[in-house]
Design a protein around this motif. Structure first.
Motif, PDB file in Angstrom:
ATOM      1  N   LYS A  96       0.843  -1.289   0.088  1.00 18.07           N
ATOM      2  CA  LYS A  96       0.155   0.031  -0.035  1.00 18.07           C
ATOM      3  C   LYS A  96       0.813   1.257   0.003  1.00 18.07           C
ATOM      4  CE  LYS A  96      -3.822  -2.286   2.369  1.00 18.07           C
ATOM      5  NZ  LYS A  96      -4.468  -2.274   3.640  1.00 18.07           N
ATOM      6  N   GLY A  97       0.770   2.057  -0.980  1.00 16.14           N
ATOM      7  CA  GLY A  97       1.915   3.160  -1.110  1.00 16.14           C
ATOM      8  C   GLY A  97       3.000   2.762  -1.951  1.00 16.14           C
ATOM      9  N   ASN A  98       4.018   3.573  -1.785  1.00 19.32           N
ATOM     10  CA  ASN A  98       5.239   3.099  -2.403  1.00 19.32           C
ATOM     11  C   ASN A  98       6.377   3.013  -1.501  1.00 19.32           C
ATOM     12  OD1 ASN A  98       6.639   6.054  -2.504  1.00 19.32           O
ATOM     13  ND2 ASN A  98       4.928   6.405  -3.724  1.00 19.32           N
ATOM     14  N   PRO A  99       7.723   2.643  -1.815  1.00 16.73           N
ATOM     15  CA  PRO A  99       8.411   2.581  -0.630  1.00 16.73           C
ATOM     16  C   PRO A  99       8.967   4.003  -0.311  1.00 16.73           C
ATOM     17  CG  PRO A  99       9.253   1.318  -2.731  1.00 16.73           C
ATOM     18  CD  PRO A  99       8.147   1.928  -2.943  1.00 16.73           C
ATOM     19  N   ASP A 100       8.902   5.167  -0.664  1.00 21.83           N
ATOM     20  CA  ASP A 100       8.953   6.517  -0.122  1.00 21.83           C
ATOM     21  C   ASP A 100       8.067   6.785   0.725  1.00 21.83           C
ATOM     22  OD1 ASP A 100      11.638   6.537  -1.375  1.00 21.83           O
ATOM     23  OD2 ASP A 100      10.749   7.553  -3.186  1.00 21.83           O
TER      24      ASP A 100
ATOM     25  N   PRO B 265       5.046   4.743   2.080  1.00 21.18           N
ATOM     26  CA  PRO B 265       4.041   3.676   2.461  1.00 21.18           C
ATOM     27  C   PRO B 265       2.868   3.930   3.211  1.00 21.18           C
ATOM     28  CG  PRO B 265       6.059   3.640   3.772  1.00 21.18           C
ATOM     29  CD  PRO B 265       6.342   4.652   2.811  1.00 21.18           C
ATOM     30  N   GLN B 266       1.734   3.613   2.910  1.00 21.67           N
ATOM     31  CA  GLN B 266       0.374   3.872   3.204  1.00 21.67           C
ATOM     32  C   GLN B 266      -0.176   2.998   4.484  1.00 21.67           C
ATOM     33  OE1 GLN B 266      -1.080   6.797   2.343  1.00 21.67           O
ATOM     34  NE2 GLN B 266       0.757   7.322   1.051  1.00 21.67           N
TER      35      GLN B 266
ATOM     36  N   SER C 208       3.424  -2.348   5.524  1.00 24.99           N
ATOM     37  CA  SER C 208       3.774  -2.256   4.080  1.00 24.99           C
ATOM     38  C   SER C 208       5.048  -1.407   4.350  1.00 24.99           C
ATOM     39  CB  SER C 208       3.176  -1.368   3.161  1.00 24.99           C
ATOM     40  OG  SER C 208       2.136  -2.205   2.571  1.00 24.99           O
TER      41      SER C 208
ATOM     42  N   THR D 141       8.994  -2.779   3.716  1.00 24.00           N
ATOM     43  CA  THR D 141      10.025  -2.021   2.657  1.00 24.00           C
ATOM     44  C   THR D 141      11.223  -1.780   3.265  1.00 24.00           C
ATOM     45  OG1 THR D 141       8.016  -0.917   1.828  1.00 24.00           O
ATOM     46  CG2 THR D 141      10.145   0.272   1.600  1.00 24.00           C
TER      47      THR D 141
ATOM     48  N   SER E 145       8.154  -2.426  -6.796  1.00 24.27           N
ATOM     49  CA  SER E 145       6.978  -2.322  -5.684  1.00 24.27           C
ATOM     50  C   SER E 145       5.705  -1.874  -6.596  1.00 24.27           C
ATOM     51  CB  SER E 145       7.250  -1.388  -4.891  1.00 24.27           C
ATOM     52  OG  SER E 145       7.294  -0.140  -5.423  1.00 24.27           O
ATOM     53  N   ILE E 146       4.791  -2.457  -6.347  1.00 22.61           N
ATOM     54  CA  ILE E 146       3.472  -2.228  -6.896  1.00 22.61           C
ATOM     55  C   ILE E 146       2.484  -1.641  -5.945  1.00 22.61           C
ATOM     56  CG2 ILE E 146       1.460  -3.215  -8.165  1.00 22.61           C
ATOM     57  CD1 ILE E 146       3.875  -3.849  -9.616  1.00 22.61           C
ATOM     58  N   ASP E 147       2.036  -0.488  -6.230  1.00 22.05           N
ATOM     59  CA  ASP E 147       1.106   0.132  -5.041  1.00 22.05           C
ATOM     60  C   ASP E 147      -0.696  -0.496  -5.453  1.00 22.05           C
ATOM     61  OD1 ASP E 147      -0.649   1.760  -3.643  1.00 22.05           O
ATOM     62  OD2 ASP E 147       0.016   3.357  -4.367  1.00 22.05           O
TER      63      ASP E 147
END
Lengths: 103, 75
Positions: free
Chosen positions: A21-25, A27-28, A32, A36, A48-50
């Protein structure tokens, strides 16, 4: 293309891929974020796939893996697990061998 | 709202002979599950056994559950 085929292609084409959920920078979700951080502690590249960006992916990956939660880590086509399992494999040292079998 | 006790009951009912402890605040839960049937199973298989005990509740009521899965010998 069907979502299940798209997911297979993503998993086949990326040596290490994290569905999150979100991205490595940014994360939501805490799980996650922790997954990461663990991956980033190794010197490995990962895709990574959001899942929040696409409801079809979010629902599809749960079905693909037969696993009800996100994040999900795949390495060389194999499902490794979610945050708890990745954390446990990190603590036991097994994760390094999974991520870098040649090392 | 889901209480830790609910999750404890659902897992215990779905997994025979299991000892289940659950902590949580209604949103995030942490469970420790000790079950002899985990012997010889991978972590993924163990977690799937717990998820299948919880069934559709993972899709609706339970937002976040983290778990440790152990056999009595691993305690």
């Amino acid at each position: 293309m069907l979502i299940q085929e798209q997911l297979k292609e993503i998993i086949d084409n990326n040596e290490i891929v994290l569905f999150m959920k979100g991205n490595p920078d940014f994360p939501q979700c805490g799980f996650s974020g922790r997954t990461t951080q663990i991956l980033q502690s190794y010197d490995v590249r990962f895709a990574s796939i959001d899942v929040l960006a696409d409801d079809a992916v979010r629902a599809g990956i749960k079905e693909y893996s037969n696993w009800p939660t996100v994040p999900q880590l795949y390495v060389r086509g194999e499902f490794v697990g979610g945050c708890d399992i990745v954390t446990q494999l990190y603590e036991s040292g097994e994760l390094e061998q999974i991520l870098k079998p040649e090392a | 709202m889901v209480a830790p006790q609910d999750i404890q009951n659902w897992i215990s009912q779905g997994l025979e002979n299991s000892e289940v402890t659950v902590d949580g605040d209604g949103q995030h839960f942490e469970a420790i599950i000790v079950c002899p049937d985990f012997a010889g199973k991978s972590l993924i298989q163990r977690h799937k056994m717990v998820y299948s005990a919880l069934g559709d509740k993972m899709k609706s009521e339970i937002h976040a559950l983290s778990m440790k899965t152990l056999t009595p010998a691993e305690l």
